[in-house]
Design an enzyme around this catalytic site. Sequence first.
Site, PDB file in Angstrom:
ATOM      1  N   HIS A  15      -1.613   9.926 -27.781  1.00  0.00           N
ATOM      2  CA  HIS A  15      -1.839   8.586 -27.243  1.00  0.00           C
ATOM      3  C   HIS A  15      -2.539   7.697 -28.262  1.00  0.00           C
ATOM      4  CE1 HIS A  15      -1.594  10.014 -22.758  1.00  0.00           C
ATOM      5  NE2 HIS A  15      -0.414   9.959 -23.349  1.00  0.00           N
ATOM      6  N   LYS A  59       6.059  22.748 -14.533  1.00  0.00           N
ATOM      7  CA  LYS A  59       5.263  21.594 -14.112  1.00  0.00           C
ATOM      8  C   LYS A  59       5.021  21.613 -12.613  1.00  0.00           C
ATOM      9  CE  LYS A  59       4.230  16.795 -14.769  1.00  0.00           C
ATOM     10  NZ  LYS A  59       4.487  15.556 -15.519  1.00  0.00           N
ATOM     11  N   HIS A  83      -1.640  15.366 -26.181  1.00  0.00           N
ATOM     12  CA  HIS A  83      -1.521  14.011 -25.673  1.00  0.00           C
ATOM     13  C   HIS A  83      -2.700  13.114 -26.053  1.00  0.00           C
ATOM     14  CE1 HIS A  83       1.800  15.702 -23.492  1.00  0.00           C
ATOM     15  NE2 HIS A  83       2.043  14.567 -22.856  1.00  0.00           N
ATOM     16  N   LYS A  86       2.467  11.058 -11.411  1.00  0.00           N
ATOM     17  CA  LYS A  86       1.640  10.165 -12.226  1.00  0.00           C
ATOM     18  C   LYS A  86       2.421   8.880 -12.475  1.00  0.00           C
ATOM     19  CE  LYS A  86      -1.447  13.069 -14.983  1.00  0.00           C
ATOM     20  NZ  LYS A  86      -1.815  13.453 -16.369  1.00  0.00           N
ATOM     21  N   HIS A  89       7.137   8.572 -27.390  1.00  0.00           N
ATOM     22  CA  HIS A  89       6.081   9.408 -26.812  1.00  0.00           C
ATOM     23  C   HIS A  89       6.167  10.854 -27.301  1.00  0.00           C
ATOM     24  CE1 HIS A  89       3.202  10.950 -23.931  1.00  0.00           C
ATOM     25  NE2 HIS A  89       4.105  11.796 -23.481  1.00  0.00           N
ATOM     26  N   GLU A 123      -5.266  16.564 -11.119  1.00  0.00           N
ATOM     27  CA  GLU A 123      -5.809  16.863 -12.441  1.00  0.00           C
ATOM     28  C   GLU A 123      -7.312  17.118 -12.430  1.00  0.00           C
ATOM     29  OE1 GLU A 123      -5.634  14.579 -16.590  1.00  0.00           O
ATOM     30  OE2 GLU A 123      -3.654  14.879 -15.728  1.00  0.00           O
ATOM     31  N   ARG A 182       0.809  -1.226   0.000  1.00  0.00           N
ATOM     32  CA  ARG A 182       0.000   0.000   0.000  1.00  0.00           C
ATOM     33  C   ARG A 182       0.844   1.279   0.000  1.00  0.00           C
ATOM     34  NH1 ARG A 182      -3.200  -3.272   3.637  1.00  0.00           N
ATOM     35  NH2 ARG A 182      -5.137  -3.908   2.603  1.00  0.00           N
ATOM     36  N   ASN A 232      -1.667  18.279 -20.866  1.00  0.00           N
ATOM     37  CA  ASN A 232      -1.938  17.222 -21.847  1.00  0.00           C
ATOM     38  C   ASN A 232      -2.073  17.752 -23.268  1.00  0.00           C
ATOM     39  OD1 ASN A 232      -2.077  15.024 -19.961  1.00  0.00           O
ATOM     40  ND2 ASN A 232      -4.055  15.799 -19.289  1.00  0.00           N
ATOM     41  N   ARG A 283      -4.092  21.211 -14.204  1.00  0.00           N
ATOM     42  CA  ARG A 283      -3.104  20.194 -14.587  1.00  0.00           C
ATOM     43  C   ARG A 283      -3.455  19.536 -15.923  1.00  0.00           C
ATOM     44  NH1 ARG A 283       0.020  15.670 -10.852  1.00  0.00           N
ATOM     45  NH2 ARG A 283       1.176  14.760 -12.580  1.00  0.00           N
ATOM     46  N   GLU A 339       8.078  17.784 -25.073  1.00  0.00           N
ATOM     47  CA  GLU A 339       7.513  18.197 -23.795  1.00  0.00           C
ATOM     48  C   GLU A 339       8.082  19.543 -23.354  1.00  0.00           C
ATOM     49  OE1 GLU A 339       5.059  16.837 -22.359  1.00  0.00           O
ATOM     50  OE2 GLU A 339       5.009  14.708 -22.907  1.00  0.00           O
TER      51      GLU A 339
END
Length: 360
Positions: A252, A227, A248, A143, A265, A237, A121, A245, A241, A185
């Site tokens: 993606h 960032k 993205h 993330k 990427h 997010e 955990r 993206n 935030r 980026e």
Amino acid sequence: MKTVPVNLGTRSYTIHIGEGLLGKIGKLLQFSGYGKTVLLVSNFQVFQLYGDIVQSSLESCGFEVVPGIIETGEEHKNLATAEKLYDLAYTAELDRRCAILALGGGVVGDVAGFVAATYLRGVPFIQLPTTLLAQVDSSVGGKVAVNHPRGKNIIGAFYQPRLVLADTSVLQTLPPREIRSGMAEVIKYGLIRDLPFLEWLEQNLDNVLARRPDALVFAIARSCKNKAEVVSADEKEKGERALLNLGHTFGHAIEAGMGYGAWLHGEAVAAGTMMAAELSRRMGWLGEGDIERIEALFRRAGLPTVGPALEPAKYLDLMQHDKKVQNGKMNLVLLEQIGRAVSTNAALMSDVTNAIACRT
């Protein structure tokens, strides 16, 4: 060395940026209170280059290092890889005080972070990013995720590292394609919220691509600062935030549609950003000159400005499964102007389709 704070209350941490930092990791953790066994996650190529430096630094300060070597490539960022690392952690008897370190690029960081977030955990997690893309983006903000055959990063969590060490000297051994990928980026931060930085990049891009240490440190630190400010204001997010993206959702779709690993990427994000810019133009926010300016910078960085020739319907199908879809509506990050992004679900599907067709 430059430092950038990420202010998140009790989960705050510092990003250290500069040359020769990997050899200092042992001393930085020596009095941390962490358990004396650490799981060092890396891939074979990176471990061959820098594993000894990190392992020797840790062992000289009393840590026992358990290497966790995973396969290279986005196609291996999955639950099967995570399970191998769980097995290693269990066999090594890692407890909740023992840290997991990620030495590598975005794939290593995402998988190691996902394992750290879920093993017992949650155990301490430290990022040692070795690619430009990881240093300016994926290592910062918490993330962590693995891919599923149906989508990228759809199994994951928000789990902040305790420390990020961005050693810029390791970028000297990075293949040129990886440097170019990371620049997507870097450019993104200028496009979404930092016009002065974008203007600096237009003047200094050649120095960054040539890996001049002063230019690299500045570009990485400025990217991390952007960032960190966004993450500090919106960790999970719920608002600002999402603007990170840009490109993205389209990108993606490219990665999934072409098969993970075929496009890096950053390459997919660059082509996706051009689709987002074209859609912004169709919504009346950007002019032709803006499109040309963005395209010129990506081209100078050696990045693609058109996506692969998948059918627009294929793009849309893949985009509908993206994490940014809410209540059946596709939220896209677009540009109201260069230097200011907005998240909207108001784009007409016909304009989205035409923007994709224009850029494939």
